[in-house]
Enzyme design. Sequence first.
Site, short mmCIF file in Angstrom:
data_model
loop_
_atom_site.label_atom_id
_atom_site.label_comp_id
_atom_site.label_asym_id
_atom_site.label_seq_id
_atom_site.Cartn_x
_atom_site.Cartn_y
_atom_site.Cartn_z
N LEU A 175 0.87 -1.17 0.00
CA LEU A 175 0.00 0.00 0.00
C LEU A 175 0.91 1.22 0.00
CD1 LEU A 175 -3.05 0.50 0.03
CD2 LEU A 175 -2.95 0.62 2.52
N ASP A 176 0.76 2.07 -1.03
CA ASP A 176 1.62 3.25 -1.17
C ASP A 176 1.57 4.14 0.07
OD1 ASP A 176 2.26 2.42 -3.70
OD2 ASP A 176 0.86 3.76 -4.71
N PRO A 177 2.67 4.86 0.35
CA PRO A 177 2.67 5.79 1.50
C PRO A 177 1.55 6.82 1.43
CG PRO A 177 4.91 5.42 0.74
CD PRO A 177 4.02 4.75 -0.25
N ALA B 285 -1.38 6.30 0.37
CA ALA B 285 -2.66 5.62 0.56
C ALA B 285 -2.84 5.25 2.03
CB ALA B 285 -2.73 4.36 -0.30
#
Length: 330
Positions: free
Chosen positions: A42-44, A46
Amino acid sequence: MHGWILLDKPLGLGSTQGVSAVKRALREGGYAKVKVGHGGTLDPLATGVLPIALGEATKLAGRMLDSDKVYDFTIRFGVETDTLDAEGKGVAESEVRPTGAQLEAVLPRFTGPIEQVPPAYSALKVDGERAYDLARAGETVVLKSRAVTIYELEVVAASEIGRPHPSAASPLPPSPDGRGKGPAAGGGGKGEGDEHLQQITLRAHVSKGTYIRSLARDVARALGTVGHVSYLRRIKAGPFTLDQAISLDSLADAAKERRLEDICLPLRAGLDDIPALPLTPDQAGLLRQGRVLIGIAVHDGLHFALLGDLPVALVEAEAGSIRVVRGFNL
């Protein structure tokens, strides 16, 4: 401990940092050292559901990576960035703003099996190098399109030009029917009417490999404009939902009070969508030896093999035969 800790990942934290937070909690709580891994990057930028696998559950982390996901995300129209999110620099601009009616007409094109080109700023490899490393070095990154599936795509909030809109710091309010998050106060709501939209929040149920940033880019372009993701929240990963997720503060408190067991979901929670297969002691012994069981009357497909309440293996049934896919040492 063997199971899952579900984090409600905050903004700015990477997935590996989430794993480190759980390792630190185990260490500070005086628990025995176990393997720890995450079940889906999960991207930073997000937020939302980040499954952290402990012990034998790490054997299921790969399956979690392959599971469906559900996201809420906001497309801000007018600027496309190199990263396709709010972190990047603008690379294209447009004065065009779509109407709700135009949006509703376009969304069916992005439901079902579609072809999608991943973002240049992604972890995919090009000639052995990460795409985002090449992009950051100023190289032109061309990625091949891939087949993904959008099972469902619906509007949950709309903001007309000059009207307020929810953001990551202001969660979407519940909808009147209780099915999720509804339109922003004063917003267009469900894309109705002919008012031009500054941004739109969608909910997408997607297959593995789907890039929400690419989906946002393509929806905006199909509407004759450009856009980027300004808000992204994962609300479901496989069988896990936000209702089960905890904050980092709750994780730290549980560690201090030595009650991580209370927030650790059992290993089988990651297999709630798979039918259970009860075993006899003899059958369990054979599976633990890697043997194939013959003449078992079950439907073909994956099953969760149990001896009483004890997980034995994730197994594949085919034509009455049972073979081990992942065995558990419990």
